[in-house]
Design a protein around this motif. Structure first.
Motif: not given
Length: 411
Positions: A140, A144, A148, A219-220
């Protein structure tokens, strides 16, 4: 010859110049590989070619080997003692993790007399991975970063801290054995701690750098992953000697020489192209337009690695997007051609190396009912260029030293 035939010659010669065979042999000649066991580990898109070159030079001196390369990049068995593993790129998958575990096992428990020949090429960041977070979160976060628009240096700064092999950590696993690394560079400026995320090189980035990148792109990350961002990576490694064997400059120099042989006046622009792919396409096309009154054939040459900021869900890669963007600006011009190719032969998640466009390309797209601007918004350059037969198809090349872009004006 027409423009397309000449462009193909430039591409073929440039790719041949960047093959790792001779470079690996030269590096091995500078090493002391006598005594103890010798373990070969090769990672990256050029991993098979580099491992084959090493075996051709060392033969039975190699006790055990593990090669980790991208799907469809292996060209068959090298030797009984060398295991070939294919895995996911640009997002690591279960085969990436299992192959990396095999490599770790191969270098675990070595003595001070033993040696590790570590062959590194681009793509190693995804292919060579032992995550310190869950595999799902690793995939994941990688997705991301890819979406980005983060450049390769920023991506690797984050991935080092999520990994148990990156940022010098693999060299620590090999200790006390001596590690000789041979590096085929795919990053502008050849920063050894960034190529494949530097598994056998001291890390120059800091936890402050990592936090800044997370904030920059929003970002997570989980709490566990954020904790890893604050753990510092190795800053010194006493058991590693490194050799850089190739870079994008070789691609550009080959393109220059071939252009001269074909009657072009070469103009070298940069080996450090590093911006949005579509912006690079527009910029290079604008240079062509400014020189349309030339009285001699011109070849504008650039190397580097652009980025794509995903705004759609189409299929493509940075070189295809660069070419399609240039096609819009070149529309209507005669006797011009621009190509952009990835030296590894696979541009993004596609089977194309890149794209090749002319002043007629936009008209062909319109005739096929394709709106180039909408295609760019959807990041679907592959399907657009395929529809007008303007993809560059080389297949996996066995090398990986960034991208080459050339614009030709023929008088």
């Amino acid at each position: 010859m027409n423009l397309r035939e000449e462009a193909k010659i430039i591409i073929d010669n440039a790719l041949m110049s960047a093959m790792p065979d001779n470079a690996v042999a030269r590096a091995i000649g500078k090493m002391d590989l006598e005594g103890g066991r010798l373990v070969l580990i090769a990672i990256g898109k050029a991993g098979w070619s580099m491992a084959k070159a090493a075996y051709d030079n060392l033969g039975d001196r190699i006790d055990r080997g593990v090669v980790v390369t991208k799907y469809h990049h292996s060209m068959g068995e090298i030797a009984e003692c060398i295991e070939i593993c294919e895995a996911g790129h640009p997002v690591p998958d279960e085969n990436s993790y299992s192959a990396t575990r095999k490599a770790i096992e191969a270098v675990t428990g070595l003595s001070e007399e033993d040696k590790v020949l570590f062959l590194i090429s681009g793509g190693g960041s995804a292919l060579f991975e032992a995550p310190a977070v869950s595999e799902e979160e690793m995939a994941d976060i990688t997705k991301q970063l890819l979406a980005s628009g983060a450049d390769i240096t920023e991506m690797n700064t984050i991935r080092k801290r999520l990994s148990m092999v990156k940022g010098g950590k693999f060299a620590l696993t090999c200790a006390p054995a001596k590690v000789y690394t041979v590096i085929l560079s795919d990053i502008i400026g050849d920063p050894l701690d960034m190529i494949a995320s530097g598994p056998a090189y001291p890390d120059s980035t800091t936890r402050e750098d990592a936090i800044a990148i997370i904030n920059k792109y929003g970002l997570k990350l989980s709490d566990n992953a954020m904790e890893l961002m604050n753990i510092e990576t190795p800053k010194e490694l006493s058991n590693v000697t490194s050799f850089v064997t190739g870079s994008v400059k070789e691609l550009c120099e080959s393109a220059r020489k071939t252009a001269v042989s074909l009657g072009y006046e070469p103009i070298f622009l940069s080996a450090s192209l590093n911006c949005e792919a579509r912006e690079a396409g527009r910029f290079l096309a604008s240079i062509v337009k400014d020189h349309m009154d030339t009285r001699i054939p011109l070849a504008f040459i650039a190397g580097g690695e652009t980025v794509v900021h995903l705004t759609g869900n189409g299929l493509g890669g940075r070189n295809q997007e660069l070419a399609l963007s240039a096609a819009i600006e070149l529309s209507g011009l005669e006797n011009v051609l621009l190509f952009s190719v990835g030296s590894d032969g696979t541009d993004g998640p596609t089977d194309a190396a890149g794209g090749m466009v002319t002043g007629e390309s936009l008209g062909k797209l319109k005739a096929a009912g394709i709106d180039a601007n909408e295609i760019l918004k959807n990041n679907d350059a592959y399907n657009a260029l395929k529809a007008i037969d303007e993809l560059v198809m080389t297949g996996p090349t066995g090398t990986n030293v960034n991208d080459l872009t050339v614009a030709l004006i023929k008088v």
